[in-house]
Design a protein around this motif. Structure first.
Motif, PDB file in Angstrom:
ATOM      1  N   HIS A 153       0.982  -1.198   0.181  1.00 57.37           N
ATOM      2  CA  HIS A 153       0.101  -0.032   0.098  1.00 57.37           C
ATOM      3  C   HIS A 153       0.955   1.311   0.056  1.00 57.37           C
ATOM      4  N   LEU A 154       2.069   1.469   0.603  1.00 55.15           N
ATOM      5  CA  LEU A 154       2.794   2.537   0.864  1.00 55.15           C
ATOM      6  C   LEU A 154       3.631   2.674  -0.369  1.00 55.15           C
ATOM      7  N   VAL A 155       4.148   1.596  -1.028  1.00 55.16           N
ATOM      8  CA  VAL A 155       4.747   1.867  -2.273  1.00 55.16           C
ATOM      9  C   VAL A 155       3.717   2.417  -3.344  1.00 55.16           C
ATOM     10  N   ASN A 156       2.502   2.032  -3.197  1.00 51.66           N
ATOM     11  CA  ASN A 156       1.678   2.647  -4.434  1.00 51.66           C
ATOM     12  C   ASN A 156       0.998   3.870  -4.065  1.00 51.66           C
ATOM     13  N   VAL A 157       0.994   4.317  -2.721  1.00 52.28           N
ATOM     14  CA  VAL A 157       0.465   5.728  -2.418  1.00 52.28           C
ATOM     15  C   VAL A 157       1.071   6.727  -1.609  1.00 52.28           C
ATOM     16  N   MET A 158       2.358   6.338  -0.769  1.00 51.83           N
ATOM     17  CA  MET A 158       3.130   7.256  -0.139  1.00 51.83           C
ATOM     18  C   MET A 158       3.924   8.229  -1.023  1.00 51.83           C
ATOM     19  N   ARG A 159       3.491   9.413  -1.206  1.00 57.78           N
ATOM     20  CA  ARG A 159       3.907  10.436  -2.029  1.00 57.78           C
ATOM     21  C   ARG A 159       5.551  10.762  -1.668  1.00 57.78           C
ATOM     22  N   PRO A 160       5.992  10.845  -0.649  1.00 57.24           N
ATOM     23  CA  PRO A 160       7.367  11.014  -0.485  1.00 57.24           C
ATOM     24  C   PRO A 160       8.240  10.042  -0.606  1.00 57.24           C
ATOM     25  N   PHE A 161       7.743   8.792  -0.782  1.00 59.22           N
ATOM     26  CA  PHE A 161       8.351   7.690  -1.431  1.00 59.22           C
ATOM     27  C   PHE A 161       8.474   7.677  -2.992  1.00 59.22           C
ATOM     28  N   ILE A 162       7.317   7.673  -3.368  1.00 59.73           N
ATOM     29  CA  ILE A 162       7.184   7.739  -4.757  1.00 59.73           C
ATOM     30  C   ILE A 162       7.751   8.778  -5.617  1.00 59.73           C
ATOM     31  N   PHE A 163       7.743  10.059  -5.155  1.00 55.81           N
ATOM     32  CA  PHE A 163       8.305  11.208  -5.826  1.00 55.81           C
ATOM     33  C   PHE A 163       9.806  11.931  -5.263  1.00 55.81           C
ATOM     34  N   SER A 164      10.236  10.947  -4.516  1.00 58.75           N
ATOM     35  CA  SER A 164      11.806  11.610  -4.168  1.00 58.75           C
ATOM     36  C   SER A 164      12.838  10.607  -4.609  1.00 58.75           C
ATOM     37  N   THR A 165      13.880  10.986  -4.637  1.00 56.32           N
ATOM     38  CA  THR A 165      15.123  10.203  -5.096  1.00 56.32           C
ATOM     39  C   THR A 165      15.615   9.403  -3.936  1.00 56.32           C
ATOM     40  N   ALA A 166      15.798   7.964  -4.345  1.00 55.98           N
ATOM     41  CA  ALA A 166      15.983   7.116  -3.518  1.00 55.98           C
ATOM     42  C   ALA A 166      17.244   7.308  -2.679  1.00 55.98           C
ATOM     43  N   PRO A 167      17.318   6.481  -1.646  1.00 57.00           N
ATOM     44  CA  PRO A 167      18.726   6.911  -0.551  1.00 57.00           C
ATOM     45  C   PRO A 167      19.782   6.528  -1.510  1.00 57.00           C
ATOM     46  N   LEU A 168      21.088   6.964  -1.237  1.00 66.33           N
ATOM     47  CA  LEU A 168      22.097   6.590  -1.605  1.00 66.33           C
ATOM     48  C   LEU A 168      22.392   4.791  -1.765  1.00 66.33           C
ATOM     49  N   PRO A 169      22.589   4.304  -2.838  1.00 68.31           N
ATOM     50  CA  PRO A 169      22.819   2.910  -2.952  1.00 68.31           C
ATOM     51  C   PRO A 169      23.742   2.303  -1.930  1.00 68.31           C
ATOM     52  N   ILE A 170      24.838   2.863  -1.508  1.00 75.50           N
ATOM     53  CA  ILE A 170      25.656   2.345  -0.632  1.00 75.50           C
ATOM     54  C   ILE A 170      25.336   2.212   0.752  1.00 75.50           C
TER      55      ILE A 170
END
Length: 388
Positions: A253-270
């Motif tokens: 549910h969060l992956v599909n509706v959580m705006r700060p997750f959907i629309f922000s750059t992911a954390p640094l891969p490291i």
């Protein structure tokens, strides 16, 4: 000057008059203020592992996790962390503020009641605010008051058409105290609300293997009845990032509706790769945790013996209460000049000005003894200083 900048100037002048002006400064000296509770931010093994990874990962994630910013290490860390805290699934986000803000906005709505401890973190309060939910403050740690508010909500909405959400921290970072979780879960069974617990300041320090205060206070089956748990990598892990632990359905549910997750750059891969290494270290740091608890016990006793007023803290966070904003700033400045990095915390962050003494496992008894001696000296010097 335009009306806007005149307004800003007046606001800043008012802040300065109230001794509430803040600046970004770089401080040095012995760390009595950070959230690096287990010392992993400067841990030599962590630094060595970091250097071994720098050629394997790009500088940035380049996109959100739903576009091109997701990496296998993120998925693996989520699985490993969820297993560590007996959760079904976990979601990694950029930081703890985003975790609370996005989570609450995603599950609350204008027709919801959200009951929040009066001293909950700004990220929680902002999440409630942007969700539009009906915010209901209960007095700090006062579960009797919470029950009164729940009864009132039931009287207003007897058919429970409106969802009830209760949110609390497990360890309050400015007071060092914790809720009665057994009583809170009894209320959850009775009233059927959704429960969110933020373990940010307890992870790595409390419970077996540093799993958090919930694992110190509750059996595993009770912990699993908590709907959402929020953690951070920015404190005991010595990194940055936020983690939401919930059911698999909740994560989807969060992956599909959580705006700060959907629309922000992911954390640094490291970060996720380092987090897996840090998790292994934290699990084995029982000696460091015991040392931290002993330092805490001795420092609290010494402060009280020397006549200083502290909160009813139960943790390694020891707030020393002072009479005014000006006095707290004076103490902090003098301590920093002596090579002891302690910060003044003032309204509106807290209702009462204070020094927030935050202990970490790298400190020694010599360090804490030096702090007490310095505080005694500053108090003596204050006899010649006038504070309004």
């Amino acid at each position: 000057m335009s009306h806007h900048w005149e307004e800003i100037q007046k606001k800043l002048e008012s802040i300065k008059e109230k001794q509430l002006f803040r600046e970004t400064k770089t401080y040095h000296g012995i760390d009595f203020c950070s959230n690096d509770y287990m010392g992993l931010a400067t841990n030599s093994r962590m630094l060595e592992y970091y250097r071994s990874l720098t050629d394997l990962y790009p500088f940035g994630s380049t996109a959100s996790r739903l576009v091109r910013g997701n990496y296998d290490s993120m998925d693996l860390f989520e699985t490993e962390f969820a297993n560590f805290v007996n959760g079904e699934a976990a979601l990694l986000v950029s930081n703890g503020f985003v975790a609370n803000l996005g989570l609450i906005d995603s599950i609350a709505a204008p027709n919801c009641y959200v009951f929040t401890d009066r001293l909950n973190h700004a990220s929680i309060l902002d999440g409630i605010r942007i969700s539009g939910a009906k915010k209901k403050y209960y007095n700090h740690l006062d579960l009797q008051h919470l029950q009164t508010l729940l009864n009132k909500a039931n009287a207003e909405d007897p058919n429970q058409k409106h969802k009830r959400i209760v949110v609390t921290e497990s360890l309050f970072s400015m007071d060092g105290d914790s809720p009665d979780f057994s009583k809170l879960l009894t209320l959850k069974k009775q009233y059927g609300f959704v429960l969110i617990v933020d373990e940010a300041h307890a992870l790595g320090v409390y419970g077996k293997e540093g799993k958090g205060i919930l694992f110190r206070d509750l059996p595993p089956e009770d912990i699993q009845s908590i709907d959402y748990r929020v953690y951070t990598l920015g404190k005991s892990f010595g990194l940055e990032g936020g983690i939401i632990v919930t059911k698999q359905m909740g994560r989807d549910h969060l992956v599909n509706v959580m705006r700060p997750f959907i629309f922000s750059t992911a954390p640094l891969p490291i970060i996720s790769k380092l987090a897996m290494y840090a998790l292994d270290l934290l699990r084995s740091m029982e000696t460091e945790r015991f040392h931290l608890f002993e330092l805490t016990r001795e420092l609290k006793q010494s402060l009280q013996t020397n006549g200083f007023m502290i909160t009813n803290t139960e943790s390694h966070i020891i707030p020393l209460l002072l009479s005014s904003e000006k006095e707290s700033l004076y103490y902090a400045k003098r301590l920093q000049e002596m090579g002891l990095d302690v910060r003044a915390i003032r309204p509106p962050t807290v209702p009462t000005p204070r020094l927030r003494i935050s202990l970490n496992a790298k400190l020694t008894r010599e360090d804490t003894n030096s702090l007490v001696s310095a505080l005694v000296q500053i108090r003596k010097d204050c006899e010649t200083v006038s504070f309004p």
